[in-house]
Every structure is written in structure tokens, then in C-alpha cells.
Enzyme design. Structure first.
Site, PDB file in Angstrom:
ATOM      1  N   LYS A 130     115.264  43.547  35.564  1.00  0.00           N
ATOM      2  CA  LYS A 130     115.987  44.714  36.115  1.00  0.00           C
ATOM      3  C   LYS A 130     117.143  45.026  35.189  1.00  0.00           C
ATOM      4  O   LYS A 130     117.700  44.116  34.555  1.00  0.00           O
ATOM      5  CB  LYS A 130     116.539  44.387  37.510  1.00  0.00           C
ATOM      6  CG  LYS A 130     116.783  45.606  38.364  1.00  0.00           C
ATOM      7  CD  LYS A 130     115.525  46.010  39.099  1.00  0.00           C
ATOM      8  CE  LYS A 130     115.686  47.278  39.897  1.00  0.00           C
ATOM      9  NZ  LYS A 130     114.513  47.498  40.772  1.00  0.00           N
ATOM     10  N   ASP A 170     114.961  53.583  38.933  1.00  0.00           N
ATOM     11  CA  ASP A 170     115.441  52.998  40.190  1.00  0.00           C
ATOM     12  C   ASP A 170     116.509  53.986  40.684  1.00  0.00           C
ATOM     13  O   ASP A 170     116.500  55.149  40.259  1.00  0.00           O
ATOM     14  CB  ASP A 170     115.993  51.582  39.954  1.00  0.00           C
ATOM     15  CG  ASP A 170     116.161  50.780  41.249  1.00  0.00           C
ATOM     16  OD1 ASP A 170     115.167  50.238  41.745  1.00  0.00           O
ATOM     17  OD2 ASP A 170     117.290  50.702  41.774  1.00  0.00           O
TER      18      ASP A 170
HETATM   19  N1  GLU Z   1     112.597  50.193  40.676  1.00  0.00           N
HETATM   20  C1  GLU Z   1     111.303  50.018  41.293  1.00  0.00           C
HETATM   21  C2  GLU Z   1     111.272  48.732  42.064  1.00  0.00           C
HETATM   22  O1  GLU Z   1     112.274  48.317  42.608  1.00  0.00           O
HETATM   23  C3  GLU Z   1     110.160  50.193  40.316  1.00  0.00           C
HETATM   24  C4  GLU Z   1     110.164  49.287  39.142  1.00  0.00           C
HETATM   25  C5  GLU Z   1     109.110  49.605  38.094  1.00  0.00           C
HETATM   26  O2  GLU Z   1     108.312  50.524  38.299  1.00  0.00           O
HETATM   27  O3  GLU Z   1     109.107  48.894  37.093  1.00  0.00           O
HETATM   28  O4  GLU Z   1     110.272  48.083  42.220  1.00  0.00           O
END
Ligand code: GLU
Length: 451
Positions: A130, A170
Site C-alpha cells: 500500500k 484508493d
Molecule cells: N485500494 C483497493 C483495495 O483496498 C484496490 C487495490 C488494488 O486494486 O491494487 O483493495
């Protein structure tokens, strides 16, 4: 022979707290997982001896950097940026980028930790990561956002890659920001590659990626209801948030015959007793995304609705609740209110929206309660499908992708049943998701030895 470190849960958590001071969100996420994993590994000496949980709860690396940019008035602005690469035992690091003033290292560490289990649950080969910044996109011009994204990527590009780490969107990062970051990555490296997901359809993106998180959370809810012989028809639903996840969850609930009563933003929530139909949902999508407006203005467009400033929607009686805004938005007392009002199903569209007290309330009430790492995995799952399409250099059709999303959500539901069925008709989805996600990552780590 070495003595294995077979500590109990309180001692383990004491260590986590000591090693991560001032990181309450990260400690909370680890605690929620550890409560289930300690029970599961009780009789599994190898996981203890190899300190698997301790290793998953220590990110592979945390990259922290300065992001400088110039605002429209010529002022130099300085933000913090991070990429947390939590675990790549089963695939490249994968997870979104968040731009929000609340972003700290603790928040990104909790999200990367959760992402590791979520991504494992999808059945696709993706590790957990992340990233983000405390940059606040609210009130910024498009040019300012572009300059910020370019500056952010000018550092990030050296840490990512299609087989290394694949960021996505996100909170605060949608298609526009992914475009600015992809453009800068390509400009620096001269490499057109699937290094980000959530891309535009013209330049390597996948159909249904935008809808996937919200739709997936409702498919998961439908799977849970089916275990009780129920469906969504005529069921009332309270939803928080009004971004991409919330509006698409609302859309799918309406498509499946349910009635959506609320949406919210940081200013408060709207309650529409008539229910939101597709026209109203479209209004919210365009109001929030294109006009960047407040949800409060909904009541001017639809006067039967009421706006409740500074409040969350959990006091509105409902059968189903979908927290789709952010972490710790549904507290213990909110959970108690929902249960008292007859709520029977909760599907988390956000990451860790329910605090630990609330999680314990839902578990004790034995309702259908899906943690985000299971129910909101549809977004990252379609990101995984976007990566496959990029590697294949082709695009799959919409109906194929819709079916794959449904199958993946059904597969996650099955994994939860496998480890969360408590007998007597009660399924502990938190436990099921934690154990199923952990086991896959843990067994890969065992294969690699001490690395
Ligand atoms: N931010 C999204 C999540 O919390 C998607 C992450 C992604 O597609 O890599 O899963």
C-alpha cells in the site's frame, strides 16, 4: 535444538505494540488477525517455530520519501509519501495508493497488512502493499493534482514494476490520478508496462475495474444471504460513503432488488426514505466525481431526503449495512444500535471500517458479518485480472470479466466457509477470512525458509 518462540496472544501483542509505537491502526489490524490465527496455529508447531505471523506483521520494507510540488500561487509545498511493501510470498506486491490528510505510516502499514490477506483470498498471485501521501486533493486544481502526482511518481518509480510492485487507486486516487502517475512513469522509464492498475481503457485498463469493489461487496452479501435461503429483494440497506465503492455498491443493491436508504461523506449523511434509484445514484456519481460537490446538496435535488450534518448513518433502521467510507467509521456503539434495530447482514466495502469493539459486537450477535478483506476484495481481484490482460497484451470482454468477478467472490465466500463454519448455522467470516488468507501466505513462506 533451538527453542521455539511459542508465546501467547497477549505477549505477542505486547511485542507488536512495543515495536510499533504511535501506530494504533496497524496494531488494531494485527490484533484482529492474531485473535483468530493464534487459535488456528495452537497445534501447528511449524508456524510458531518459523515465527510466520510475526514475520507477516513486519513489512518487508517501508519506503518513506519527501514529495515537493509547486501550487498555483507559486508556493513550494512539501508532503510525505510512502510505499509499504508488506509481503510478496505469493506474488508481486499489490495494493492501492491513498491521498488523504489522514494518511500516516500507521495507516499505510495497516492497509498493506490487510491487503496481504485480501489478495491471498482472491486466489490470484498477488502479494500485499500500500502507498500514499498526506496530500489533500480537496480544493486543489487539476494542474496542482497533476504536478503532485508527477512528483510522487518521480520517487516511486524506482520501487515498483510489473513483476515487483503494482500500485492502483484508493481514497483520493481515481482514474485521473492513475493517468498522471502512469504518464510520468512512462516518461521517466520509457517503458509501457502494466505497472499500475485502474488504468483508462485506451491505455491498458480493464473493463469493470471501476465497478468491481462495490459490486463485489454486494455479490459477497448475496452469497452470505443465500446461506440463510434469502436474497436482496425488498431488503433495506444503509450505506456510508459516496465515492466509487459506495455508489457502485448502491447500484448493485438496487439492481438486485434491494432498497438503499443512505449515503454519506465527511460532512454527514443523507437519508432518502423513498430509496435511491439509478437516476439518483447517477446524480451522486456525477456530483461527487465531476463536480467534487458535497453529499449535502442531494436534498436540494431530491427534496424528500434529509441531511444529517456531522453524523454517520448507522442509526437508520435497516436489514443490511455496508460501510464503504474509511477505517474506524463504525464503532462499538454503532454496531450495538444496528443490532438493536434488526440489522442482519454487514458487508464492508471499506478497509477496517469497524473498530475492534464493533467487530466483537457483530461476532457475538452471530449475524452475517463480512470483513473488508473478504467482501471488498473484488476491486483488487479485477486489478489482478488487469495485470493478466496486460501480460497477455489483450483485453477481455465485459461479460467474461463480470463472470470472473462473481466467481472470485463466490470462491472467497467458500474459503470463509471452509475455516469459519462454527456449526449451528453460524459462520464466523472474520475467522474464515483470516485463516484462509493466512494459510496460503504462511505455507508459501514455509517453502522459502528463513528469508
Ligand atoms: N485500494 C483497493 C483495495 O483496498 C484496490 C487495490 C488494488 O486494486 O491494487 O483493495
Amino acid at each position: 535444538m533451538a527453542v521455539s518462540d511459542h508465546v501467547d496472544l497477549p505477549t505477542f501483542m505486547e511485542g507488536v505494540k512495543k515495536r510499533n509505537p504511535y501506530q494504533p491502526e496497524f496494531v488494531q489490524a494485527v490484533q484482529e488477525v492474531a485473535e483468530d490465527i493464534f487459535e488456528f496455529i495452537e497445534d501447528k508447531e511449524e508456524y510458531h517455530a518459523q515465527q510466520i505471523l510475526r514475520r507477516i506483521a513486519e513489512p518487508d520494507r517501508v519506503v518513506s520519501f519527501r514529495v515537493c510540488w509547486e501550487d498555483d500561487n507559486g508556493n513550494v509545498r512539501v508532503q510525505r509519501g510512502w510505499r509499504v511493501q508488506n509481503n510478496n510470498a505469493i506474488g508481486p506486491y499489490k495494493g492501492g495508493i491513498r491521498f488523504h490528510p489522514s494518511v500516516t505510516e500507521s495507516v499505510l502499514k495497516f492497509l498493506a497488512f490487510e491487503q496481504t490477506f485480501k489478495n491471498a483470498l482472491t486466489g490470484l498471485p498477488m502479494g500485499g502493499g500500500k502507498g500514499g501521501s498526506n496530500f489533500n486533493p480537496k480544493g486543489k486544481s487539476v494542474r496542482e493534482i497533476m504536478r503532485f502526482c508527477q512528483s510522487f511518481m518521480t520517487e516511486l518509480y524506482r520501487h515498483i514494476g510489473a513483476d515487483i510492485d503494482v500500485p492502483a487507486g484508493d481514497i483520493g486516487v481515481g482514474g485521473r490520478e492513475i493517468g498522471f502517475m502512469f504518464g510520468q512513469y512512462k516518461r521517466i522509464t520509457n517503458n509501457f508496462t502494466g505497472v499500475l492498475t485502474g488504468k483508462g481503457l485506451e491505455w491498458g485498463g480493464s473493463l469493470i475495474r471501476t465497478e468491481a469493489t462495490g459490486y463485489g461487496a454486494v455479490y459477497f452479501l448475496a452469497n452470505m444471504l443465500a446461506t440463510k435461503g434469502e436474497d436482496l429483494v425488498g431488503k433495506t440497506a444503509v450505506i456510508s460513503g459516496s465515492g466509487n465503492v459506495a455508489t457502485h455498491a448502491a447500484e448493485k443493491i438496487v439492481q438486485l432488488g434491494g432498497k438503499v436508504l443512505t449515503l454519506s461523506d465527511s460532512g454527514g449523511f443523507i437519508h432518502d426514505p423513498d430509496g435511491l434509484d439509478q437516476e439518483k445514484i447517477n446524480w451522486v456519481k456525477s456530483h461527487k466525481t465531476h463536480r467534487r460537490g458535497r453529499i449535502e446538496e442531494y436534498v436540494e435535488a431530491f427534496p424528500n431526503a434529509t441531511f444529517h450534518a456531522g453524523k454517520t448513518p448507522w442509526g437508520v433502521p435497516c436489514y443490511l449495512a455496508l460501510p464503504c467510507a474509511t477505517q474506524n467509521e463504525l464503532l462499538g456503539d454503532d454496531a450495538r444500535t444496528l443490532i438493536a434495530n434488526g440489522c442482519k447482514g454487514v458487508s464492508e466495502g471499506a478497509n477496517m471500517p469497524t473498530d475492534l469493539d464493533g467487530v466483537h459486537v457483530f461476532k457475538a450477535a452471530k449475524i452475517l458479518y463480512a470483513p473488508g478483506k473478504a467482501s471488498n476484495a473484488g476491486g483488487v481481484a479485477v486489478s489482478g485480472l488487469e495485470m493478466s490482460q496486460n501480460s497477455e497484451r489483450r483485453s477481455w470482454k465485459e461479460d467474461e470479466l463480470q463472470q470472473m468477478l462473481k466467481d472470485i467472490m463466490a470462491g472467497i465466500h467458500q474459503s470463509c466457509l471452509a475455516y469459519g463454519d462454527q456449526g449451528g448455522g453460524y459462520i464466523d467470516y472474520v475467522k474464515g477470512a483470516n485463516i484462509a488468507g493466512f494459510k496460503k501466505v504462511a505455507d508459501a513462506m514455509l517453502a522459502f525458509g528463513v528469508v
